[in-house]
Scaffold this motif. Structure first.
Motif, PDB file in Angstrom:
ATOM      1  N   HIS A 252       0.701  -1.293  -0.096  1.00  0.00           N
ATOM      2  CA  HIS A 252      -0.072   0.098  -0.147  1.00  0.00           C
ATOM      3  C   HIS A 252       1.114   0.973  -0.176  1.00  0.00           C
ATOM      4  N   ALA A 253       0.530   2.266  -0.815  1.00  0.00           N
ATOM      5  CA  ALA A 253       1.401   3.809  -0.821  1.00  0.00           C
ATOM      6  C   ALA A 253       0.539   4.483  -1.060  1.00  0.00           C
ATOM      7  N   VAL A 283     -15.049   4.438   1.148  1.00  0.00           N
ATOM      8  CA  VAL A 283     -16.110   4.038   1.120  1.00  0.00           C
ATOM      9  C   VAL A 283     -16.629   4.683   2.909  1.00  0.00           C
ATOM     10  N   GLY A 284     -17.389   6.307   2.175  1.00  0.00           N
ATOM     11  CA  GLY A 284     -17.301   7.093   2.687  1.00  0.00           C
ATOM     12  C   GLY A 284     -16.237   7.890   4.102  1.00  0.00           C
ATOM     13  N   GLY A 285     -14.948   7.773   3.215  1.00  0.00           N
ATOM     14  CA  GLY A 285     -13.539   8.160   3.808  1.00  0.00           C
ATOM     15  C   GLY A 285     -12.891   7.369   4.429  1.00  0.00           C
ATOM     16  N   GLU A 286     -13.270   6.302   4.579  1.00  0.00           N
ATOM     17  CA  GLU A 286     -12.065   4.710   4.674  1.00  0.00           C
ATOM     18  C   GLU A 286     -12.050   3.839   3.311  1.00  0.00           C
ATOM     19  N   MET A 287     -10.852   3.581   3.012  1.00  0.00           N
ATOM     20  CA  MET A 287     -11.151   2.077   1.942  1.00  0.00           C
ATOM     21  C   MET A 287     -10.912   0.683   2.887  1.00  0.00           C
ATOM     22  N   ALA A 309      -9.357   5.732   9.290  1.00  0.00           N
ATOM     23  CA  ALA A 309      -8.434   7.236   8.303  1.00  0.00           C
ATOM     24  C   ALA A 309      -7.556   7.095   9.623  1.00  0.00           C
ATOM     25  N   ASP A 310      -7.765   6.818  11.223  1.00  0.00           N
ATOM     26  CA  ASP A 310      -6.175   6.350  11.598  1.00  0.00           C
ATOM     27  C   ASP A 310      -4.987   5.953  10.641  1.00  0.00           C
ATOM     28  N   GLY A 311      -4.879   5.188   9.718  1.00  0.00           N
ATOM     29  CA  GLY A 311      -4.577   4.545   9.030  1.00  0.00           C
ATOM     30  C   GLY A 311      -3.743   3.324   9.721  1.00  0.00           C
ATOM     31  N   SER A 312      -4.708   2.606  10.627  1.00  0.00           N
ATOM     32  CA  SER A 312      -4.965   1.223  11.484  1.00  0.00           C
ATOM     33  C   SER A 312      -6.155   0.465   9.897  1.00  0.00           C
ATOM     34  N   TRP A 313      -5.263  -0.522   9.805  1.00  0.00           N
ATOM     35  CA  TRP A 313      -6.715  -1.959   9.806  1.00  0.00           C
ATOM     36  C   TRP A 313      -7.516  -2.836  10.596  1.00  0.00           C
ATOM     37  N   GLN A 314      -8.255  -3.310  10.037  1.00  0.00           N
ATOM     38  CA  GLN A 314      -9.320  -3.870  10.275  1.00  0.00           C
ATOM     39  C   GLN A 314      -8.206  -5.479  10.689  1.00  0.00           C
ATOM     40  N   THR A 315      -8.593  -6.353  10.847  1.00  0.00           N
ATOM     41  CA  THR A 315      -8.482  -7.795  10.639  1.00  0.00           C
ATOM     42  C   THR A 315      -9.478  -8.263   9.765  1.00  0.00           C
TER      43      THR A 315
END
Length: 339
Positions: A252-253, A283-287, A309-315
């Protein structure tokens, strides 16, 4: 904004044991403002199966999903590649059905109904083999990019807000080879990427319709090796690039508004998986990022994760396979909450 090479899928996934495969990848963008809440938006998964059929599934803003994958009628056409994007309340889909001119259809957000796939009427466009396709929306217009299978010319046409198409496709430039196209809206521009001989090229269509030159993303964002697939998502004034390399690793970049790049970083949340295809959407400001995974049992499954939005990734989560068999590609888009 996403593409599917069914022939490549048959050559690799069906003809070669899954354990021997490393991986291979489209992208789409909802017309959301960066400040929109993710709960106000639906994400859409489009998946092409090895038998040439197309399936759709909607993830609601609250995170719930419909009970099964829905059949998408393709008038007996065999799906090879597909891309989608949100345009207002509707999901617009561009696909390579059988061989020849790309087709276009719309899923209406008001009632979930579909129009029939019909050939894009613009003349002198890509028409050879399983055409590469990519689509993005901006200011009520649908921008479609295409390239003939085995071709070298990247072509572009536009569907206006009133539903009319440009009379002819235009040729933007030629490459040595074109193995995939991805595109997305970023603010007031259209960003487009082409995978050519394992190299990831990128250019921007400015708001006045002119184009920048084509650069090598890895020159700016770091070398990740041979690139197989790419997905793009525009969030605010930033371009998010999700790339799948020849070793099956997802990177990811980010291209910032000032044209500087956040370097490619391994998306470690996906490191335990073996993706064959990848897609992404704002999707509403999140990828949201979706993959077709080559499972340990030799099958394929659809999985997804969310970059907050804070750069963290969901499981990573698995989408149930009800009414889905042998997925071979994935495309994603987003629309305001509908049906």
């Amino acid at each position: 904004m996403t593409a599917f090479d069914r022939r490549l899928f048959h050559r690799t996934v069906l003809a070669v044991p899954a354990a021997a495969l490393a991986g291979a990848g489209l992208g789409a963008l909802a017309t959301a403002a960066a400040a929109a809440a993710p709960a106000d938006w639906d994400s859409h998964f489009l998946v092409g199966q090895a038998n040439g059929e197309l399936r759709h599934r909607r993830r609601r803003g609250d995170g719930s999903m419909g009970p099964t994958w829905d059949d998408v009628p393709t008038a007996a056409g065999t799906l090879y590649r597909v891309s989608c994007t949100g345009l207002g309340p509707d999901l617009h889909v561009v696909a390579a059905l059988n061989s020849g001119t790309p087709d276009h259809a719309v899923r209406h957000g008001a009632d979930g109904s579909w129009t029939e796939f019909t050939p894009i009427p613009s003349q002198a466009g890509p028409a050879t083999g399983a055409v590469h396709v990519a689509a993005a929306a901006l200011n009520g217009e649908l921008h479609v990019f295409g390239a003939s299978e085995g071709g070298t010319a990247l072509q572009h046409t536009v569907r206006a807000a009133d539903g009319t198409w440009l009379p002819r496709w235009s040729t933007l430039r030629t490459f040595g080879t074109i193995s995939q196209i991805a595109t997305t809206r970023v603010g007031t521009t259209i960003d487009t990427a082409v995978v050519s001989g394992g190299v990831l090229r990128h250019a921007i269509r400015r708001s006045d319709g002119t184009w920048t030159g084509w650069g090598n993303i890895e020159t700016s964002a770091g070398d990740i090796g041979y690139v197989n697939r790419v997905a793009l998502a525009g969030i605010g004034s930033q371009l998010h690039v999700v790339a799948l390399n020849g070793s099956g690793e997802v990177y990811h970049a980010v291209r910032r508004a000032d044209a500087t790049w956040q370097q490619f970083r391994r998306a470690t949340v996906l490191s335990q998986y073996r993706p064959f295809d990848v897609a992404a959407a704002n999707v509403g400001g999140e990828m949201q990022v979706g993959i077709v995974n080559l499972d340990a049992d030799g099958g394929q499954s659809v999985k997804y994760t969310i970059r907050r939005a804070d750069g963290s990734w969901q499981t990573v989560a698995t989408v149930s396979s009800s009414n889905l068999t042998a997925p071979g590609t994935i495309a994603m888009g987003a629309t305001p909450i509908g049906r």
